[in-house]
Design an enzyme around this catalytic site. Structure first.
Site, mmCIF file in Angstrom:
data_model
loop_
_atom_site.group_PDB
_atom_site.id
_atom_site.type_symbol
_atom_site.label_atom_id
_atom_site.label_comp_id
_atom_site.label_asym_id
_atom_site.label_seq_id
_atom_site.Cartn_x
_atom_site.Cartn_y
_atom_site.Cartn_z
ATOM 1 N N THR A 204 -2.395 44.252 22.263
ATOM 2 C CA THR A 204 -3.164 43.331 21.432
ATOM 3 C C THR A 204 -4.262 42.634 22.225
ATOM 4 O OG1 THR A 204 -1.285 42.946 20.015
ATOM 5 C CG2 THR A 204 -2.872 41.143 20.178
ATOM 6 N N ARG A 232 5.644 46.331 8.425
ATOM 7 C CA ARG A 232 5.993 45.356 9.465
ATOM 8 C C ARG A 232 4.745 44.568 9.913
ATOM 9 N NH1 ARG A 232 4.273 44.423 15.048
ATOM 10 N NH2 ARG A 232 6.010 43.440 16.131
ATOM 11 N N VAL A 233 4.913 43.283 10.051
ATOM 12 C CA VAL A 233 3.851 42.425 10.576
ATOM 13 C C VAL A 233 4.399 41.729 11.811
ATOM 14 C CG1 VAL A 233 2.505 40.334 10.110
ATOM 15 C CG2 VAL A 233 2.699 42.095 8.350
ATOM 16 N N GLY A 234 3.596 41.686 12.864
ATOM 17 C CA GLY A 234 4.050 41.062 14.108
ATOM 18 C C GLY A 234 3.578 39.624 14.247
ATOM 19 N N ASP A 235 3.505 39.189 15.485
ATOM 20 C CA ASP A 235 3.093 37.807 15.775
ATOM 21 C C ASP A 235 1.581 37.614 15.697
ATOM 22 O OD1 ASP A 235 2.862 39.562 17.995
ATOM 23 O OD2 ASP A 235 2.660 37.863 19.354
ATOM 24 N N GLY A 256 2.699 41.448 23.413
ATOM 25 C CA GLY A 256 4.065 41.889 23.691
ATOM 26 C C GLY A 256 4.853 41.982 22.404
ATOM 27 N N GLY A 258 6.229 41.224 19.285
ATOM 28 C CA GLY A 258 5.905 40.151 18.353
ATOM 29 C C GLY A 258 7.112 39.413 17.807
HETATM 30 N N1 ASP Z 1 2.251 41.529 19.640
HETATM 31 C C1 ASP Z 1 1.948 42.788 19.015
HETATM 32 C C2 ASP Z 1 2.923 43.056 17.897
HETATM 33 O O1 ASP Z 1 4.083 42.724 18.029
HETATM 34 C C3 ASP Z 1 1.992 43.910 19.954
HETATM 35 C C4 ASP Z 1 1.043 43.804 21.100
HETATM 36 O O2 ASP Z 1 0.992 42.827 21.803
HETATM 37 O O3 ASP Z 1 0.293 44.727 21.298
HETATM 38 O O4 ASP Z 1 2.525 43.657 16.934
#
Ligand code: ASP
Length: 346
Positions: A204, A232-235, A256, A258
């Site tokens: 990210t 799915r949705v992350g942080d 990292g 999420g």
């Molecule tokens: N934080 C992102 C997620 O969980 C992944 C990343 O850092 O690339 O989607």
């Protein structure tokens, strides 16, 4: 130019200074304060910072620097940001992004498909709607109604290769790759880990900047964890997850796994630690320690990195595993990379 993250590191590590901010007596040493300044996650942040720096160095605003910087990587066929990113397990690229300015204004999009510049859609959500977050089809309709073009849903060449590799096992294992294994290469540097489920499953782009007027802003954009569950949705699109900005105190972003960042409202926590008087590095470290404490055994299996700046332009980062790198650009120096300290030493 296209800069898949690790290739970029390989090509530039020899010519660019990589600083290691060492620990002394349990307190981390703080990088010096500058204004204006722009910092961003990973080595792919170097060219991103250059784009933001053009704006900051000509008296522009941090919010514009973090948006245009994010656009520059959304525009590349990068493995983990924008439409060139890895797809989910069903073969769809779904994008998450958020942006926050110096007035607590924020905008976000999640699970957005076929639109090239999610960070700019997030900015429009912030500026044109009474809402903070739009998702999926609604976010896409909003983007189209505001002048964004629909792109074809074809995977990038890199993503197609990675997806085909992943499909061989189709293992649903939401691992975030640990950047560096314990093995060392001939220069005694840790070597990047190879994973069965694709070499690139995150990276990210999180950007935080302080402009010449002393105002902070941030942005965070991603295609999310590679081969995630559809939907799915992350942080990264969550205010307080992938990004938080408090113009009185500082700004933080994350990369990292999420799910782990969300569990502790990670970037909000980092900013709150800075509010209590911690330096950016120590604030990131305290948030990582908080995360590790939840389940120290599990923490060995994933990566999270936090990156922060404070109101006076000091910057710092801390991660669970070694290998979290961030890029810095200020008026004194050419862009450079900093290797963050980590909880586990590798
Ligand atoms: N934080 C992102 C997620 O969980 C992944 C990343 O850092 O690339 O989607």
């Amino acid at each position: 130019m296209i800069y898949p993250r690790r290739k970029f590191l390989k090509n530039t590590a020899s010519i660019l200074p990589i600083m290691v901010i060492a620990s002394s007596c349990g307190e981390t040493k703080q990088a010096s304060a500058k204004k204006p300044i722009i910092v961003s996650t990973w080595d792919s942040g170097l060219p991103v910072n250059e784009v933001g720096w053009k704006i900051l160095s000509s008296g522009g605003k941090a919010i514009d620097a973090v948006e245009k910087g994010a656009n520059s990587i959304e525009d590349t066929i990068n493995c983990c940001v924008g439409l060139g990113g890895n797809p989910d397990r069903d073969g769809y690229v779904t994008l998450d992004a958020c942006i926050m300015d110096d007035q607590y204004n924020c905008g976000s999009v999640a699970y957005l498909q076929d639109i090239k510049y999610p960070i700019s859609v997030a900015r429009k959500v912030m500026e044109l709607t009474p809402h903070v977050m739009l998702v999926g089809e609604g976010a896409k309709q909003f983007a189209l109604a505001n002048g964004f073009k629909e792109e074809d849903g074809k995977l990038s060449e890199v993503a197609q290769i990675e997806y085909e590799k992943w499909l061989k096992k189709s293992e649903y294992k939401p691992i975030i790759n640990i950047e560096q294994t314990q093995s060392k290469n001939q220069n005694n540097q840790a070597a990047p880990a190879k994973l069965d489920n694709g070499d690139f499953n995150h990276d990210t782009m999180g950007i935080v900047a302080l402009d010449g007027q002393g105002n902070l802003s941030g942005s965070c954009t991603t295609s999310g964890m590679g081969f995630k569950m559809h939907g799915r949705v992350g942080d990264s699109p969550l205010i307080g997850g992938g990004l938080y900005v408090d113009n009185e105190i500082g700004a933080a972003t994350s990369s990292g796994q999420g799910e782990e960042v969300i569990r502790i409202c990670g970037t909000h926590l980092v900013v709150e630690y800075m509010r209590m008087g911690k330096s950016p590095t120590d604030a990131c470290k305290a948030a990582i320690e908080r995360l590790v404490k939840i389940n120290p055994e599990k923490a060995k299996t994933f990566q999270v990195g936090f990156l922060a700046i404070n109101k006076s332009g000091e910057h710092g980062a801390f991660s669970i595993q070694p290998g979290f790198v961030y890029a810095v650009k200020d008026s004194d120096q050419d862009g450079y990379l900093v290797n963050s300290e980590s909880y586990f030493k590798g």
